[in-house]
Motif scaffolding. Structure first.
Motif, PDB file in Angstrom:
ATOM      1  N   VAL A 145      10.489  -7.324 -30.541  1.00  0.00           N
ATOM      2  CA  VAL A 145      10.882  -7.482 -31.936  1.00  0.00           C
ATOM      3  C   VAL A 145      11.265  -8.922 -32.243  1.00  0.00           C
ATOM      4  O   VAL A 145      11.745  -9.644 -31.371  1.00  0.00           O
ATOM      5  CB  VAL A 145      12.064  -6.551 -32.306  1.00  0.00           C
ATOM      6  N   VAL A 146      11.047  -9.309 -33.491  1.00  0.00           N
ATOM      7  CA  VAL A 146      11.527 -10.586 -34.006  1.00  0.00           C
ATOM      8  C   VAL A 146      12.735 -10.263 -34.860  1.00  0.00           C
ATOM      9  O   VAL A 146      12.657  -9.432 -35.774  1.00  0.00           O
ATOM     10  CB  VAL A 146      10.449 -11.293 -34.857  1.00  0.00           C
ATOM     11  N   VAL A 147      13.862 -10.904 -34.534  1.00  0.00           N
ATOM     12  CA  VAL A 147      15.122 -10.640 -35.236  1.00  0.00           C
ATOM     13  C   VAL A 147      15.892 -11.948 -35.436  1.00  0.00           C
ATOM     14  O   VAL A 147      15.684 -12.912 -34.702  1.00  0.00           O
ATOM     15  CB  VAL A 147      16.022  -9.647 -34.465  1.00  0.00           C
ATOM     16  N   PRO A 148      16.824 -11.958 -36.399  1.00  0.00           N
ATOM     17  CA  PRO A 148      17.734 -13.099 -36.491  1.00  0.00           C
ATOM     18  C   PRO A 148      18.639 -13.133 -35.253  1.00  0.00           C
ATOM     19  O   PRO A 148      18.902 -12.101 -34.633  1.00  0.00           O
ATOM     20  CB  PRO A 148      18.566 -12.802 -37.749  1.00  0.00           C
ATOM     21  N   SER A 149      19.115 -14.325 -34.900  1.00  0.00           N
ATOM     22  CA  SER A 149      19.987 -14.477 -33.724  1.00  0.00           C
ATOM     23  C   SER A 149      21.166 -13.516 -33.735  1.00  0.00           C
ATOM     24  O   SER A 149      21.531 -12.960 -32.704  1.00  0.00           O
ATOM     25  CB  SER A 149      20.512 -15.904 -33.643  1.00  0.00           C
ATOM     26  N   ALA A 178      12.286 -18.281 -42.847  1.00  0.00           N
ATOM     27  CA  ALA A 178      13.470 -17.555 -42.367  1.00  0.00           C
ATOM     28  C   ALA A 178      14.728 -18.385 -42.612  1.00  0.00           C
ATOM     29  O   ALA A 178      14.722 -19.590 -42.384  1.00  0.00           O
ATOM     30  CB  ALA A 178      13.322 -17.253 -40.885  1.00  0.00           C
ATOM     31  N   PRO A 179      15.807 -17.749 -43.075  1.00  0.00           N
ATOM     32  CA  PRO A 179      17.041 -18.474 -43.376  1.00  0.00           C
ATOM     33  C   PRO A 179      17.889 -18.808 -42.155  1.00  0.00           C
ATOM     34  O   PRO A 179      18.878 -19.515 -42.261  1.00  0.00           O
ATOM     35  CB  PRO A 179      17.787 -17.501 -44.289  1.00  0.00           C
ATOM     36  N   THR A 180      17.505 -18.294 -41.003  1.00  0.00           N
ATOM     37  CA  THR A 180      18.312 -18.478 -39.800  1.00  0.00           C
ATOM     38  C   THR A 180      17.409 -18.566 -38.577  1.00  0.00           C
ATOM     39  O   THR A 180      16.212 -18.265 -38.662  1.00  0.00           O
ATOM     40  CB  THR A 180      19.309 -17.301 -39.646  1.00  0.00           C
ATOM     41  N   VAL A 181      17.969 -18.929 -37.462  1.00  0.00           N
ATOM     42  CA  VAL A 181      17.221 -18.986 -36.205  1.00  0.00           C
ATOM     43  C   VAL A 181      16.790 -17.576 -35.813  1.00  0.00           C
ATOM     44  O   VAL A 181      17.552 -16.617 -35.949  1.00  0.00           O
ATOM     45  CB  VAL A 181      18.092 -19.616 -35.093  1.00  0.00           C
ATOM     46  N   LEU A 182      15.567 -17.472 -35.334  1.00  0.00           N
ATOM     47  CA  LEU A 182      14.991 -16.178 -34.960  1.00  0.00           C
ATOM     48  C   LEU A 182      14.819 -16.086 -33.455  1.00  0.00           C
ATOM     49  O   LEU A 182      14.627 -17.090 -32.774  1.00  0.00           O
ATOM     50  CB  LEU A 182      13.627 -16.001 -35.628  1.00  0.00           C
ATOM     51  N   ARG A 183      14.875 -14.864 -32.965  1.00  0.00           N
ATOM     52  CA  ARG A 183      14.668 -14.587 -31.550  1.00  0.00           C
ATOM     53  C   ARG A 183      13.572 -13.536 -31.404  1.00  0.00           C
ATOM     54  O   ARG A 183      13.455 -12.633 -32.225  1.00  0.00           O
ATOM     55  CB  ARG A 183      15.948 -14.046 -30.907  1.00  0.00           C
ATOM     56  N   VAL A 184      12.795 -13.672 -30.347  1.00  0.00           N
ATOM     57  CA  VAL A 184      11.823 -12.645 -29.979  1.00  0.00           C
ATOM     58  C   VAL A 184      12.424 -11.950 -28.763  1.00  0.00           C
ATOM     59  O   VAL A 184      12.670 -12.577 -27.732  1.00  0.00           O
ATOM     60  CB  VAL A 184      10.445 -13.239 -29.654  1.00  0.00           C
ATOM     61  N   LEU A 185      12.688 -10.661 -28.919  1.00  0.00           N
ATOM     62  CA  LEU A 185      13.386  -9.893 -27.887  1.00  0.00           C
ATOM     63  C   LEU A 185      12.510  -8.799 -27.293  1.00  0.00           C
ATOM     64  O   LEU A 185      11.795  -8.105 -28.020  1.00  0.00           O
ATOM     65  CB  LEU A 185      14.624  -9.221 -28.475  1.00  0.00           C
TER      66      LEU A 185
END
Length: 195
Positions: A145-149, A178-185
């Motif tokens: 998933v791609v999610v905000p930090s 995106a308004p914030t840093v994203l993470r791929v988890l």
């Protein structure tokens, strides 16, 4: 089948389409970004994939064109015609449902060993809540998933899930950015076996 070159999201932006903040809506801009995510997911051939928040179908198209069966769940009814038409060429391998995933019978519609591959809403609490909900379905084995930090931090508090950051993705890969840093988890179920 060839994907439309130049992103569908950019065309929607040029037309003045208004994204919904209440849904944390941001659309993936390019097919290349979708293929990179799918490659990172490492899904076994022929697996059943659930995508929550299919949006304009850029990731959905990549999943289906790679030969996987996809169930795309989207809440925004404004996207019905576009998403349905976009996935129509894949026939029975692509199923589209317009509803809140929390009201959908996932156990009744997914195979054992299914994967969640999604760009989740860019609202941290909503994103974490939806992921936790999907993993209440015993048929979902793992996810990418791609999610905000901030969602990543919330998910690490879930004792029944394993959460590992495997990649990042640029904010500019989305419209609006995106308004914030994203993470791929990478997300999985924590083993409940005792020794």
């Amino acid at each position: 089948m060839n994907e439309v070159v130049g992103g569908v999201a950019d065309r929607y932006a040029a037309l003045g389409f208004q994204t919904r903040g209440d849904l944390g809506q941001h659309f993936l801009r390019t097919p290349d970004a979708a293929h990179a995510l799918l490659e990172r997911a490492g899904i076994p051939a022929g697996a059943h994939v659930l995508e929550v928040g299919a949006g304009l179908g850029t990731l959905s198209w990549a999943i289906a064109s790679a030969g996987y069966r996809i169930w795309a769940v989207e809440k925004d009814e404004r996207l019905r015609d576009h998403l349905t038409e976009r996935l129509a060429p894949f026939g029975d391998r692509a199923r589209v449902t317009f509803d809140d995933v929390r009201r959908v019978d996932l156990d009744g519609g997914l195979d054992l060993g299914s994967a969640l591959v999604s760009i989740m809403p860019f609202d941290p609490e909503l994103s974490a809540e939806l992921i936790r909900h999907v993993f209440t379905c015993a048929r979902v084995e793992y996810g990418l998933v791609v999610v905000p930090s901030a969602s990543a931090q919330l998910l690490t508090l879930c004792e029944d899930l394993t959460v590992e950051e495997v990649d990042g993705i640029a904010r500019s890969s989305f419209w609006p950015p995106a308004p914030t840093v994203l993470r791929v988890l990478a997300i999985g179920r924590r083993s409940t076996c005792s020794s």
